[in-house]
Write an enzyme that holds these catalytic residues in place. Structure first.
Site, PDB file in Angstrom:
ATOM      1  N   GLY A  28       0.813  -1.207   0.000  1.00  0.00           N
ATOM      2  CA  GLY A  28       0.000   0.000   0.000  1.00  0.00           C
ATOM      3  C   GLY A  28       0.848   1.260   0.000  1.00  0.00           C
ATOM      4  N   SER A  29       0.375   2.267   0.729  1.00  0.00           N
ATOM      5  CA  SER A  29       1.007   3.587   0.664  1.00  0.00           C
ATOM      6  C   SER A  29       2.385   3.671   1.299  1.00  0.00           C
ATOM      7  CB  SER A  29       0.086   4.631   1.304  1.00  0.00           C
ATOM      8  OG  SER A  29      -1.084   4.790   0.537  1.00  0.00           O
ATOM      9  N   THR A  30       2.812   2.647   2.033  1.00  0.00           N
ATOM     10  CA  THR A  30       4.186   2.678   2.552  1.00  0.00           C
ATOM     11  C   THR A  30       5.197   2.664   1.403  1.00  0.00           C
ATOM     12  OG1 THR A  30       4.256   0.257   2.795  1.00  0.00           O
ATOM     13  CG2 THR A  30       3.565   1.539   4.725  1.00  0.00           C
ATOM     14  N   LYS A  79       5.091   4.426  -1.144  1.00  0.00           N
ATOM     15  CA  LYS A  79       5.268   5.780  -1.659  1.00  0.00           C
ATOM     16  C   LYS A  79       6.628   6.363  -1.270  1.00  0.00           C
ATOM     17  CE  LYS A  79       0.293   6.673  -1.725  1.00  0.00           C
ATOM     18  NZ  LYS A  79      -0.863   7.304  -1.050  1.00  0.00           N
TER      19      LYS A  79
END
Length: 484
Positions: A213-215, A217
């Protein structure tokens, strides 16, 4: 001697020679193969004829050996706080092949490693005194993670960024390795554990890559800064909100529609976890540049040993542009283990250098003499010092006034990144909750990097978030590490 007798004599001698060759082959080749066969009962009898060596945490043995009653296997393995350390030790069993550290260092622990033999052992042909495996695990950090995860299905890894020492490897639900130790009880325990739908034997910390997921990014931001696509985390990006995936009519939106994500800076985009910014950033960079940065951090490495072989975290190849956009937010076919995401935070915290993570510091003989030392781990530069400094600052903003506020620790500098990842077809199942972070003490030189995944909890779907579920676990582990 007539010709017939002479021929018969030669033939008989050839038969005798062939018999001798075959006997020698069986004795020295087939015999060794039989001796090495895992199914050979004599091997188990010899292994458990004496107590095994031990696995050490903070100077104390977390394993032992107990005398058995009856049978031909004199001793069996025992465990202290077995469920707490199962993801570290694995198990040694009279019925099944050993796993984790028990399996990797089997020869050291049962005394058959050649380095353990003394001159007297060689003369008498007896088994050497077994050696010990000294781990890097910090019992306080391990316990903090285990207790914070509680009844959830999840995992956590903590690393010292400066040394690469793994301070904790936690996987829940766990299991008691002692239940698999004895030949009489192992079968029933094995059946129960392997049929459990929660898969307690799976080491989720090292061996279950899932969408980060957004980790992820953080990896995309690192690629953008290193490539020069953006000069700093405070430069405004070219990021429409919503962002239409290239070559499609599909709009990618953000979890918080009120967040200031249009043309947001990298700092703001991390603070609010703006999908539009990082999806477009991945497309602008191109899959090759994003993959190159991911691989620097350790993705796609099929030989990642700590010394347990960790399953490969993956950044995919040969994608179209819409898929590349989705990788920018840690979806599509991107997968990562908690170990991998802890490595990302550790490298950023350590000024851009990643020290090889390891959870064994020394192998010793029975007297404590060191046979092998792992304390001087290799280090490699992942990103420049300035990129690391900027990402540290942006991660601190996430914790101070962004989506990672539950990880704040008084008196410490904390940076982090939250993440939720889709689970199941069309996100039909409860999402995964992630948090990756680092913390530095304000009163000492202690630092730690932590990554946590909550795979399944009792929380309602609407309450699943990296900040709500995973950040408190990371906070507990970071506090324990900084307390020393």
């Amino acid at each position: 001697m007539n010709k017939t007798i002479r021929r018969a004599s030669v033939f008989t001698l050839l038969l005798v020679f062939a018999l001798l060759v075959r006997a020698t082959w069986v004795q020295f080749y087939d015999g060794q193969a039989l001796a090495d066969d895992k199914e050979n009962r004599r091997n188990a009898i010899e292994t458990y004829a004496e107590p095994l060596g031990n696995i050490i945490v903070a100077g104390e043995s977390i394993t032992g050996s107990a005398r058995t009653e009856g049978g031909d296997l004199a001793y069996k393995r025992t465990y202290k706080n077995g469920e707490l350390y199962a993801a570290v030790t694995g198990f040694a069993s009279q019925a099944y092949a050993p796993t984790q550290l028990e399996g990797i260092y089997e020869d050291v622990l049962n005394g058959t490693d050649p380095r353990l033999k003394t001159v007297m052992d060689t003369i008498t042909n007896r088994r050497a005194e077994p050696g010990n495996v000294v781990t890097t695990i910090d019992p306080a950090v391990q316990k903090a993670g285990y207790e914070a995860l509680g009844d959830t299905k999840g995992a956590a890894v903590a690393i010292d960024p400066k040394t690469g020492r793994i301070l904790a490897v936690v996987s829940t639900p766990s299991y008691d390795p002692g239940s698999l130790a004895g030949a009489n009880t192992a079968g029933e325990a094995w059946e129960r554990l392997t049929e459990d739908p929660d898969k307690p034997l799976t080491n989720r910390a090292l061996r279950q890559p899932l969408p980060p997921g957004s980790t992820f990014k953080l990896v995309v931001a690192a690629a953008a800064l290193e490539d020069g696509l953006y000069g700093s985390v405070d430069e405004r990006t070219d990021s429409p909100d919503p962002y239409t995936l290239p070559d499609t009519v599909t709009d990618l939106t953000n979890e918080n529609p009120a967040a200031p994500c249009e043309n947001a800076t990298i700092r703001t985009a991390l603070q609010y976890s703006c999908n539009n910014v990082f999806a477009k950033m991945a497309v602008d960079l191109g899959q090759d540049k994003v993959r190159a940065m991911a691989e620097k951090f350790g993705f796609n490495d099929e030989t990642q040993d700590v010394p347990v072989r960790a399953y490969t975290s993956v950044y995919p190849k040969d994608m179209n542009r819409p898929s590349t956009a989705l990788t920018g937010i840690g979806q599509f076919d991107v997968t990562a283990t908690p170990l991998q995401m802890a490595m990302v935070s550790a490298a950023i915290a350590n000024g851009g250098e990643l020290v090889s993570p390891h959870m064994v510091s020394q192998i010793t003989d029975s007297g404590g003499d060191v046979l092998q030392d792992y304390s001087d781990a290799d280090a490699k530069r992942i990103v420049g010092a300035d990129t690391a400094r900027q990402l540290q600052s942006a991660m601190q903003t996430v914790v101070q006034k962004g989506t990672g506020s539950n990880a704040q620790i008084p008196g410490a500098t904390v940076g982090g990144k939250t993440g939720t990842a889709q689970h199941g077809e069309n996100n039909s199942k409860t999402p995964y909750a992630w948090f990756t972070s680092y913390a530095a003490s304000g009163s000492s030189d202690r630092e730690v990097a932590v990554a946590v995944i909550i795979e399944q909890s009792d929380a309602a779907r609407s309450e699943v978030s990296g900040n709500g579920l995973a950040a408190p676990v990371a906070k507990a582990m970071m506090e324990a590490a900084l307390a020393g």
